[in-house]
Scaffold this motif. Structure first.
Motif, mmCIF file in Angstrom:
data_model
loop_
_atom_site.group_PDB
_atom_site.id
_atom_site.type_symbol
_atom_site.label_atom_id
_atom_site.label_comp_id
_atom_site.label_asym_id
_atom_site.label_seq_id
_atom_site.Cartn_x
_atom_site.Cartn_y
_atom_site.Cartn_z
ATOM 1 N N UNK A 3 10.006 14.694 -7.272
ATOM 2 C CA UNK A 3 9.533 13.714 -6.295
ATOM 3 C C UNK A 3 10.516 13.563 -5.139
ATOM 4 N N UNK A 4 10.016 13.085 -4.026
ATOM 5 C CA UNK A 4 10.860 12.790 -2.868
ATOM 6 C C UNK A 4 11.594 11.472 -3.111
ATOM 7 N N UNK A 5 12.932 11.482 -3.139
ATOM 8 C CA UNK A 5 13.643 10.213 -3.322
ATOM 9 C C UNK A 5 13.566 9.352 -2.072
ATOM 10 N N UNK A 6 13.550 8.036 -2.269
ATOM 11 C CA UNK A 6 13.545 7.107 -1.137
ATOM 12 C C UNK A 6 14.558 6.013 -1.399
ATOM 13 N N UNK A 7 15.110 5.482 -0.333
ATOM 14 C CA UNK A 7 16.003 4.341 -0.478
ATOM 15 C C UNK A 7 15.239 3.184 -1.103
ATOM 16 N N UNK A 52 0.822 -1.199 0.000
ATOM 17 C CA UNK A 52 0.000 0.000 0.000
ATOM 18 C C UNK A 52 0.862 1.258 0.000
ATOM 19 N N UNK A 53 1.958 1.245 0.735
ATOM 20 C CA UNK A 53 2.879 2.380 0.727
ATOM 21 C C UNK A 53 3.486 2.573 -0.665
ATOM 22 N N UNK A 54 3.854 1.450 -1.285
ATOM 23 C CA UNK A 54 4.406 1.533 -2.638
ATOM 24 C C UNK A 54 3.401 2.087 -3.626
ATOM 25 N N UNK A 55 2.146 1.691 -3.493
ATOM 26 C CA UNK A 55 1.091 2.191 -4.369
ATOM 27 C C UNK A 55 0.894 3.691 -4.166
ATOM 28 N N UNK A 56 0.735 4.121 -2.917
ATOM 29 C CA UNK A 56 0.497 5.535 -2.626
ATOM 30 C C UNK A 56 1.690 6.388 -3.047
ATOM 31 N N UNK A 57 2.885 5.876 -2.850
ATOM 32 C CA UNK A 57 4.088 6.631 -3.244
ATOM 33 C C UNK A 57 4.148 6.821 -4.757
ATOM 34 N N UNK A 68 5.550 11.309 -3.160
ATOM 35 C CA UNK A 68 5.978 11.789 -1.850
ATOM 36 C C UNK A 68 5.699 10.708 -0.822
ATOM 37 N N UNK A 69 6.742 10.258 -0.141
ATOM 38 C CA UNK A 69 6.535 9.241 0.880
ATOM 39 C C UNK A 69 5.867 9.821 2.122
ATOM 40 N N UNK A 70 6.101 11.104 2.395
ATOM 41 C CA UNK A 70 5.388 11.743 3.509
ATOM 42 C C UNK A 70 3.885 11.640 3.276
ATOM 43 N N UNK A 71 3.445 12.048 2.096
ATOM 44 C CA UNK A 71 2.013 12.002 1.789
ATOM 45 C C UNK A 71 1.513 10.565 1.714
ATOM 46 N N UNK A 72 2.348 9.664 1.186
ATOM 47 C CA UNK A 72 1.944 8.262 1.091
ATOM 48 C C UNK A 72 1.691 7.677 2.475
ATOM 49 N N UNK A 73 2.534 8.010 3.437
ATOM 50 C CA UNK A 73 2.349 7.497 4.796
ATOM 51 C C UNK A 73 1.062 8.044 5.413
ATOM 52 N N UNK A 74 0.757 9.319 5.127
ATOM 53 C CA UNK A 74 -0.499 9.879 5.624
ATOM 54 C C UNK A 74 -1.705 9.136 5.046
ATOM 55 N N UNK A 75 -1.648 8.846 3.759
ATOM 56 C CA UNK A 75 -2.744 8.146 3.091
ATOM 57 C C UNK A 75 -2.913 6.739 3.674
ATOM 58 N N UNK A 96 13.889 18.871 3.329
ATOM 59 C CA UNK A 96 12.682 18.148 3.726
ATOM 60 C C UNK A 96 12.497 16.864 2.925
ATOM 61 N N UNK A 97 13.050 16.814 1.723
ATOM 62 C CA UNK A 97 12.894 15.649 0.853
ATOM 63 C C UNK A 97 14.059 14.663 0.983
#
Length: 316
Positions: A113-117, A45-50, A55-62, A308-309
């Protein structure tokens, strides 16, 4: 701010497709089972929202909002938790994306976009999952409308049938097909059909890093595509180019000015969004640099300086 609760009809999973189980009777789900079911699907679900939000911040909120709705839902009629949760997360992310577009248009400089590991990007066990989380693809998906982006992600990354996609985005099956086709066509225009291997990508980045640090313009000229573009996201928090720098000559001049003005230290490789990326540090702050490769040369340079990103890719 997250959208208000969906009407009850929108919380029902699609009636058809591989997630439905015809001929079975839905069973009640206990509180313990609810937690187990949700945690099982959380990385997906996190991967889908991201992918939908960039944005992983927004994905986590969702995903957190989806958990609250999952807790409060009458689960007696839910045949398949995964289908239900994909529907809820997709619709929440779509609502968030629509409201975020205006903010991104008024963002200071280019919005990236916000980069993520890679280790935190969710499951990447198929080529489609890996491709749709790549930084270049996420950046290009900003050109799509929210429904086009959803149709593309749900079809390409998660292989949902068109009838389920249509139910999620509340359109006809024909329109869902058209949205996916339009999105695929637009994204194909900016992507190379043959992507380099991880090893080749890493070697290209090392060559780029060495040439930039050494001010070797001839080497950089060989590495860059003729219409290379440098995108820089400082978000108004740190100094960065406020417009994309386009064309080989202008990008060369831009990089020469940067390397002459700033001393870059702690330069190294890291794994971001499924591909190698550069981490650098200067007196201005930290930055992560990713590239898009086309025809064996660097087509796009994405430099994220907004602190922030960089929280999820921070190095000490």
């Amino acid at each position: 701010m997250l959208p208000a609760a969906l009407p009850p009809r929108e919380l029902s999973p699609p009636a058809r497709g591989p997630h439905a189980t015809p001929g079975t009777h839905p069973a009640a789900v206990t509180g313990h089972d609810a937690s187990v079911d949700f945690e099982e699907h959380r990385p997906m679900l996190l991967g889908l929202a991201y992918r939908l939000l960039g944005s992983m911040w927004d994905a986590e909120d969702v995903v957190q909002e989806a958990w609250l709705r999952w807790q409060g839902a009458d689960r007696d009629g839910i045949r398949e938790p995964r289908a239900f949760l994909v529907t809820v997360v997709s619709r929440l992310a779509l609502d968030q994306l629509r409201s975020a577009r205006a903010k991104r248009e008024s963002y200071t400089g280019p919005w990236l976009p916000e980069p993520v590991l890679t280790s935190e990007a969710g499951p990447l066990d198929t080529a489609e999952l890996r491709d749709t989380v790549s930084y270049a693809t996420l950046h290009m998906m900003e050109r799509l409308s929210p429904p086009e982006r959803a149709a593309f992600v749900l079809r390409e990354a998660f292989e949902l049938p068109y009838d389920e996609i249509a139910g999620i985005i509340e359109s006809s099956v024909v329109n869902a097909r058209q949205l996916h086709h339009r999105a695929s066509t637009r994204l194909a225009q900016g992507r190379d059909r043959f992507q380099p291997t991880t090893e080749d990508h890493s070697r290209l980045l090392v060559r780029f890093m060495d040439a930039a640090k050494g001010g070797d313009l001839d080497a950089l000229t060989e590495l860059f595509h003729e219409d290379v573009v440098s995108w820089n996201d400082g978000g108004g928090k740190v100094r960065a180019a406020l417009r994309p720098v386009s064309g080989r000559g202008k990008v060369l001049s831009f990089l020469s000015a940067l390397t002459a003005r700033y001393a870059f230290t702690d330069v190294g490789l890291m794994d971001v969004n499924g591909h190698p990326a550069l981490w650098t540090r200067s007196m201005e702050g930290d930055q992560v640099v990713m590239v898009n490769v086309r025809d064996g040369r660097i087509q796009d340079i994405y430099t994220v300086l907004n602190p922030d990103k960089l929280v999820r890719v921070h190095k000490t």
